[in-house]
Scaffold this active site. Sequence first.
Site, PDB file in Angstrom:
ATOM      1  N   LYS A 191      -1.167  -1.927   9.664  1.00  0.00           N
ATOM      2  CA  LYS A 191      -1.076  -0.548  10.136  1.00  0.00           C
ATOM      3  C   LYS A 191      -0.967  -0.483  11.649  1.00  0.00           C
ATOM      4  O   LYS A 191      -0.266   0.379  12.198  1.00  0.00           O
ATOM      5  CB  LYS A 191      -2.288   0.243   9.649  1.00  0.00           C
ATOM      6  CG  LYS A 191      -2.298   0.453   8.142  1.00  0.00           C
ATOM      7  CD  LYS A 191      -3.500   1.267   7.683  1.00  0.00           C
ATOM      8  CE  LYS A 191      -3.479   1.466   6.179  1.00  0.00           C
ATOM      9  NZ  LYS A 191      -4.639   2.260   5.708  1.00  0.00           N
ATOM     10  N   LYS A 292       2.934  -0.263  -1.774  1.00  0.00           N
ATOM     11  CA  LYS A 292       2.013   0.439  -2.665  1.00  0.00           C
ATOM     12  C   LYS A 292       2.179   1.944  -2.537  1.00  0.00           C
ATOM     13  O   LYS A 292       2.414   2.458  -1.440  1.00  0.00           O
ATOM     14  CB  LYS A 292       0.568   0.036  -2.320  1.00  0.00           C
ATOM     15  CG  LYS A 292      -0.450   0.472  -3.345  1.00  0.00           C
ATOM     16  CD  LYS A 292      -1.833  -0.051  -3.002  1.00  0.00           C
ATOM     17  CE  LYS A 292      -2.410   0.638  -1.786  1.00  0.00           C
ATOM     18  NZ  LYS A 292      -3.844   0.349  -1.604  1.00  0.00           N
ATOM     19  N   LYS A 295      -0.959   7.881  -0.219  1.00  0.00           N
ATOM     20  CA  LYS A 295      -1.019   9.269   0.249  1.00  0.00           C
ATOM     21  C   LYS A 295      -0.568   9.405   1.694  1.00  0.00           C
ATOM     22  O   LYS A 295      -0.228  10.495   2.151  1.00  0.00           O
ATOM     23  CB  LYS A 295      -2.445   9.807   0.087  1.00  0.00           C
ATOM     24  CG  LYS A 295      -2.836  10.100  -1.335  1.00  0.00           C
ATOM     25  CD  LYS A 295      -4.235  10.690  -1.438  1.00  0.00           C
ATOM     26  CE  LYS A 295      -5.290   9.621  -1.468  1.00  0.00           C
ATOM     27  NZ  LYS A 295      -6.637  10.151  -1.822  1.00  0.00           N
TER      28      LYS A 295
END
Length: 400
Positions: A191, A292, A295
Amino acid sequence: MSQGLLNLVVLLAAVGFVKGLGAVAPSTATSNYIMMRPLVHSLGRSRPLTSSVTSLFSTASPSSSSASPPASPKKPLPSVLSGVQPTGSLHLGNWLGSVSLWPPLQDTHTCSFCVVDLHSITNMPKNAEVVSTLRENTLTAAALYIASGVDPERSTVFVQSHVKQHAELNWLLSCSTPLNWLERMIQYKEKAQSANAGDVGVGLLTYPVLMSSDILLYGAEAVPVGEDQRQHLELTRDLARRFNDLYCSGNKWKKKAKSAGIPSYPVFREPEALISAGGGARVMSLTDGRRKMSKSDPSELSRINVLDSPDAVRDKIKRAKTDEVRGIYYEEGRHEANNLLDIYLACAGPVDDEGREALLEEARGMSWGDFKPLLTDAVNSYLQPIQSRYEEVRGEEGYL
């Protein structure tokens, strides 16, 4: 204050905070710290989720007027803790990979299911909308837990931020966590590399410590995890072992604790990974079968939300990424085909090996134009009873 006395004060605080491998319940008028484990066992069951944390963790003792002899103590069930972030509606990946696996655990474990709202604000500056809708999303998540089959009469359902000791233990553990342990976390590396330096907050680096605090606070013996969370569970085990080695029996604190009359047993239990017999589906993005379902993906087309309408599900599956190969079958490198087949098998209902082979054989001869409507019907049929139960629970605002 001498250094020795200061050390003893620190030890007293540490041992008193999490004494007995149990978790601490919220403060009450009679006690600042109450052990969750003895409390759950004495009550036998939890109360429904309410806005009052004090009532959720009530310490009222049963009436002493009963003349019946006390029942023989039963061996406590192993404890398990799990939770999901309330950032918008849960998607199919959350559901198939985690939440749908919880109800059977109630037969074999003492279960605590947490709405982890503190984790949902890990990157607050970027997700201001998440913060503003947090209360509504928290209620939605709690209602979906119950819609899945989680029974508040058998399991403890609660909101993370309502129990202040999550944040308190997070600070204590953060102070004893080596920085390089957090820097090697795979999710942090991925990230941080994909974001601008100005968008990366400290929470992205340190949230695994909060996750560890969630688990260790309740003395959880098992934690349902997917492959992507195994490293975080290993960190939790490492932190528990490190804390116990530094501050518990068999080290320089032992004599000081003994002289003060303080037991020097290990404070934290090292939790084990709990892998479902069914495995739990790992659901990937509809727009990229290598990533994956998440959200945090900016594209709504990348995920199917549990509360999506039938038309929304149909549109998302119709526009899902596919390949040019005719026939729908598992093959290495066919990421999108493998993902859509996984979703189909997970939503088509419980099937034995023979039934699974029949479904796969049926799909093998199909084109994408034939398969996608079949997948749409399977997903909508799977979600319909969940959505109906959710509407019932969500309609009772006072109950939540």
